[in-house]
Design a protein around this motif. Sequence first.
Motif, mmCIF file in Angstrom:
data_model
loop_
_atom_site.group_PDB
_atom_site.id
_atom_site.type_symbol
_atom_site.label_atom_id
_atom_site.label_comp_id
_atom_site.label_asym_id
_atom_site.label_seq_id
_atom_site.Cartn_x
_atom_site.Cartn_y
_atom_site.Cartn_z
ATOM 1 N N SER A 248 24.081 17.100 -22.270
ATOM 2 C CA SER A 248 25.181 16.746 -21.660
ATOM 3 C C SER A 248 26.224 15.981 -22.456
ATOM 4 O O SER A 248 27.312 16.189 -22.529
ATOM 5 C CB SER A 248 24.915 15.739 -20.269
ATOM 6 N N HIS A 249 25.512 15.250 -23.530
ATOM 7 C CA HIS A 249 26.374 14.530 -24.283
ATOM 8 C C HIS A 249 27.033 15.247 -25.133
ATOM 9 O O HIS A 249 28.227 14.869 -25.957
ATOM 10 C CB HIS A 249 25.456 13.444 -25.125
ATOM 11 N N GLY A 250 26.635 16.388 -25.489
ATOM 12 C CA GLY A 250 27.196 17.464 -26.455
ATOM 13 C C GLY A 250 28.032 18.571 -25.954
ATOM 14 O O GLY A 250 28.644 19.310 -26.464
ATOM 15 N N LEU A 251 28.440 18.157 -24.627
ATOM 16 C CA LEU A 251 29.264 19.148 -23.800
ATOM 17 C C LEU A 251 30.624 18.571 -23.151
ATOM 18 O O LEU A 251 30.584 17.332 -22.913
ATOM 19 C CB LEU A 251 28.566 19.826 -22.497
ATOM 20 N N GLU A 252 31.517 19.190 -23.432
ATOM 21 C CA GLU A 252 33.000 18.786 -22.884
ATOM 22 C C GLU A 252 32.828 18.685 -21.458
ATOM 23 O O GLU A 252 33.393 17.840 -20.916
ATOM 24 C CB GLU A 252 34.210 19.682 -23.382
ATOM 25 N N ASN A 253 32.371 19.784 -20.714
ATOM 26 C CA ASN A 253 32.254 19.880 -19.149
ATOM 27 C C ASN A 253 30.890 20.109 -18.827
ATOM 28 O O ASN A 253 30.328 21.004 -18.580
ATOM 29 C CB ASN A 253 33.186 20.793 -18.788
ATOM 30 N N PRO A 254 30.011 18.951 -18.833
ATOM 31 C CA PRO A 254 28.564 19.074 -18.335
ATOM 32 C C PRO A 254 28.460 19.397 -16.880
ATOM 33 O O PRO A 254 29.441 18.977 -16.092
ATOM 34 C CB PRO A 254 27.970 17.823 -18.803
ATOM 35 N N ILE A 255 27.207 19.916 -16.548
ATOM 36 C CA ILE A 255 27.009 20.186 -15.145
ATOM 37 C C ILE A 255 27.129 18.827 -14.262
ATOM 38 O O ILE A 255 27.621 18.987 -13.164
ATOM 39 C CB ILE A 255 26.043 21.076 -14.877
ATOM 40 N N LEU A 256 26.525 18.069 -14.717
ATOM 41 C CA LEU A 256 26.496 16.597 -14.062
ATOM 42 C C LEU A 256 27.077 15.444 -15.305
ATOM 43 O O LEU A 256 26.705 15.241 -16.277
ATOM 44 C CB LEU A 256 25.031 16.127 -13.941
ATOM 45 N N ASN A 257 28.197 14.935 -14.836
ATOM 46 C CA ASN A 257 28.847 13.973 -15.707
ATOM 47 C C ASN A 257 28.015 12.645 -15.656
ATOM 48 O O ASN A 257 28.552 11.675 -15.175
ATOM 49 C CB ASN A 257 30.381 13.779 -15.212
ATOM 50 N N LEU A 258 27.153 12.500 -16.622
ATOM 51 C CA LEU A 258 26.320 11.250 -16.616
ATOM 52 C C LEU A 258 26.998 10.109 -17.257
ATOM 53 O O LEU A 258 26.663 9.066 -17.111
ATOM 54 C CB LEU A 258 25.105 11.564 -17.326
ATOM 55 N N SER A 259 28.229 10.387 -17.808
ATOM 56 C CA SER A 259 29.140 9.251 -18.285
ATOM 57 C C SER A 259 29.616 8.155 -17.211
ATOM 58 O O SER A 259 29.968 7.008 -17.388
ATOM 59 C CB SER A 259 30.396 9.790 -19.095
ATOM 60 N N LEU A 260 29.408 8.810 -15.923
ATOM 61 C CA LEU A 260 29.965 7.970 -14.727
ATOM 62 C C LEU A 260 29.043 6.801 -14.671
ATOM 63 O O LEU A 260 29.372 5.652 -14.213
ATOM 64 C CB LEU A 260 29.913 8.527 -13.719
ATOM 65 N N PHE A 261 27.697 7.046 -15.189
ATOM 66 C CA PHE A 261 26.745 5.735 -15.133
ATOM 67 C C PHE A 261 27.008 4.603 -16.136
ATOM 68 O O PHE A 261 26.395 3.697 -16.285
ATOM 69 C CB PHE A 261 25.209 6.339 -15.485
ATOM 70 N N LYS A 262 28.083 4.822 -16.976
ATOM 71 C CA LYS A 262 28.578 3.747 -17.747
ATOM 72 C C LYS A 262 29.097 2.525 -16.957
ATOM 73 O O LYS A 262 29.038 1.467 -17.587
ATOM 74 C CB LYS A 262 29.605 4.218 -18.430
ATOM 75 N N SER A 263 29.603 2.860 -15.705
ATOM 76 C CA SER A 263 30.048 1.734 -14.892
ATOM 77 C C SER A 263 28.781 1.254 -13.924
ATOM 78 O O SER A 263 28.086 1.908 -13.517
ATOM 79 C CB SER A 263 30.877 2.290 -13.467
ATOM 80 N N ALA A 264 28.825 -0.093 -14.135
ATOM 81 C CA ALA A 264 27.465 -0.868 -13.649
ATOM 82 C C ALA A 264 27.564 -0.808 -11.999
ATOM 83 O O ALA A 264 26.678 -0.545 -11.479
ATOM 84 C CB ALA A 264 27.802 -2.309 -14.024
ATOM 85 N N SER A 265 28.819 -0.624 -11.637
ATOM 86 C CA SER A 265 29.141 -0.509 -9.988
ATOM 87 C C SER A 265 28.470 0.988 -9.454
ATOM 88 O O SER A 265 27.907 0.840 -8.527
ATOM 89 C CB SER A 265 30.638 -0.866 -9.776
ATOM 90 N N PHE A 266 29.061 1.945 -10.405
ATOM 91 C CA PHE A 266 28.427 3.302 -9.820
ATOM 92 C C PHE A 266 26.983 3.400 -9.985
ATOM 93 O O PHE A 266 26.508 4.124 -9.046
ATOM 94 C CB PHE A 266 29.170 4.161 -10.789
ATOM 95 N N SER A 267 26.196 2.833 -11.027
ATOM 96 C CA SER A 267 24.921 2.861 -11.282
ATOM 97 C C SER A 267 24.279 2.151 -10.015
ATOM 98 O O SER A 267 23.286 2.608 -9.505
ATOM 99 C CB SER A 267 24.687 2.419 -12.563
ATOM 100 N N ALA A 268 24.796 0.868 -9.615
ATOM 101 C CA ALA A 268 24.037 0.060 -8.617
ATOM 102 C C ALA A 268 24.284 0.870 -7.410
ATOM 103 O O ALA A 268 23.309 0.894 -6.688
ATOM 104 C CB ALA A 268 24.770 -1.280 -8.741
ATOM 105 N N HIS A 269 25.381 1.439 -7.128
ATOM 106 C CA HIS A 269 25.514 2.000 -5.753
ATOM 107 C C HIS A 269 24.785 3.388 -5.638
ATOM 108 O O HIS A 269 23.934 3.460 -4.938
ATOM 109 C CB HIS A 269 27.128 2.476 -5.634
ATOM 110 N N THR A 270 24.640 4.050 -6.806
ATOM 111 C CA THR A 270 23.687 5.440 -6.709
ATOM 112 C C THR A 270 22.213 4.980 -6.656
ATOM 113 O O THR A 270 21.426 5.601 -5.730
ATOM 114 C CB THR A 270 24.098 6.142 -7.983
ATOM 115 N N LEU A 271 21.712 3.917 -7.376
ATOM 116 C CA LEU A 271 20.335 3.282 -7.164
ATOM 117 C C LEU A 271 20.099 3.010 -5.889
ATOM 118 O O LEU A 271 19.111 3.262 -5.226
ATOM 119 C CB LEU A 271 20.239 2.331 -8.293
ATOM 120 N N SER A 272 21.086 2.337 -5.291
ATOM 121 C CA SER A 272 20.979 1.760 -4.033
ATOM 122 C C SER A 272 20.810 2.919 -2.948
ATOM 123 O O SER A 272 19.968 2.907 -2.133
ATOM 124 C CB SER A 272 21.907 0.864 -3.550
#
Length: 462
Positions: A248-272
């Motif tokens: 995913s890091h090597g693609l311009e448009n990955p099937i899952l945009n895992l860069s969203l997890f750089k946000s602590a709030s997004f990560s915490a909400h998704t984990l919850s």
Amino acid sequence: MHKEKIPIKVFAAIFATGILSFCGVIIETSMNISFPTLMKQFNISTNVVSWMTSIYLLAISIIVPLSANLKASFKTKNLFIVANILFLIGVLIDALAPSFGLLLLGRVIEGIGTGISLPLMFNIIMEQVPQSRVGTMMGVGNMITGIAPAVGPVFGGIIVTSLGWRWIFLILIPIVFISLLLGIWGIEQKSKLHKAKFDALSIIFVAIFFIGMIYGFSNLSSYNFISIQVLGAIIAGLLGLGMLIWRSHGLENPILNLSLFKSASFSAHTLSFFMIQVISLGNAFLLPNFIQLVNGNTALIAGLIVLPAGFAGAVMGPIGGKVYDEMGARRPILIGLTFMVASMLIFSLISLHMSNLIILFVYILYMGGMGTTLGIIMTDTLEPLNKFEVPQGNAILNTAQQFAGAVGTSLTSAIVAFSQAATHSKSALSTAQGTQYSYIFLTILAIIIFVLMFKYTKKKEH
């Protein structure tokens, strides 16, 4: 504050996609009741019959991560029609299947249809519902799909005993047709299309991840943890996840945009969100199991006892959403989580001696809190994202939900099985002890969720 009206066609689109998802969930939960019947009819073991659920979850899990790219590349109505027709084909195959192999084929086709349709409802809500009503409609969307797990065991028990298991599929055919007609009339295209590239390697890595995880976790109660069937499969799944992240890091448009997890709030909400699903699926296994094996009741009685809680969770979805629209996310989330933590604590303290009446009322407490919270966490996760990120965020949440489906039941059933193995019996006492250990684990998860949401859910700005 004046609230904008929701167009009737948007209502129709939400209910059309919701009904299809409802049908997918109700087959999954009601077919569990028919497993003993299927084992006798097709002369198969418990491990083999469990693939009725596992292979369905696997198909959904592989398709759901593609939902953002599918939405970008194809019209929403066309996606819905394809999903609906696939689901109908799968239902017809299962209703008429002369062999267990064909039954599994039908489940795979149903899973593909459900995997396409499941994210559509939430994408339509986030894209087409006025901002002031999004919380309420997310609650309604969760209510539609949330009723299914409550109704499923009772529906399955009544149908299997009175008409036979094939009628579980046959009865849903007219409901799916209603969904199809509503969707054809109501679904409108609001976003512009652009052809998104489907990276084959990423899809393969997603498949490896879910096959490894679902196979590994489903074998937890049957094999030693340090075995090819469990640890080996889980390691293979984790390697698939690692390769997906690398790719995913090597693609311009990955099937899952895992860069969203750089946000602590997004990560915490998704984990919850993920952990709530694990707790809920753990409950859905533990309580009917306890009612039957410890309290000595039938599967139908077990289904009837947990039914009111399912309705409580479904009803609280729109109510929680309305509170979110008025007051923001923090207050309803923390109130709902307080009820969830309290109910898990009660279950962990009294699970050696739980009467059916106590189970009924404490489970209502849990499901009311969960129903209040779940849709709001979804909304609060997606609301800060821009219009291009919302489908990606939705795909991640729905993928997490499917992964939780594999983990929740398997972990709790394994804990109960370990307790039974330690005492070399499947007595009521060993089952009750295993249930208590499971609830201690689920209570810890509930407390972690509360801490995360307390830290990362903001008050509404006026």
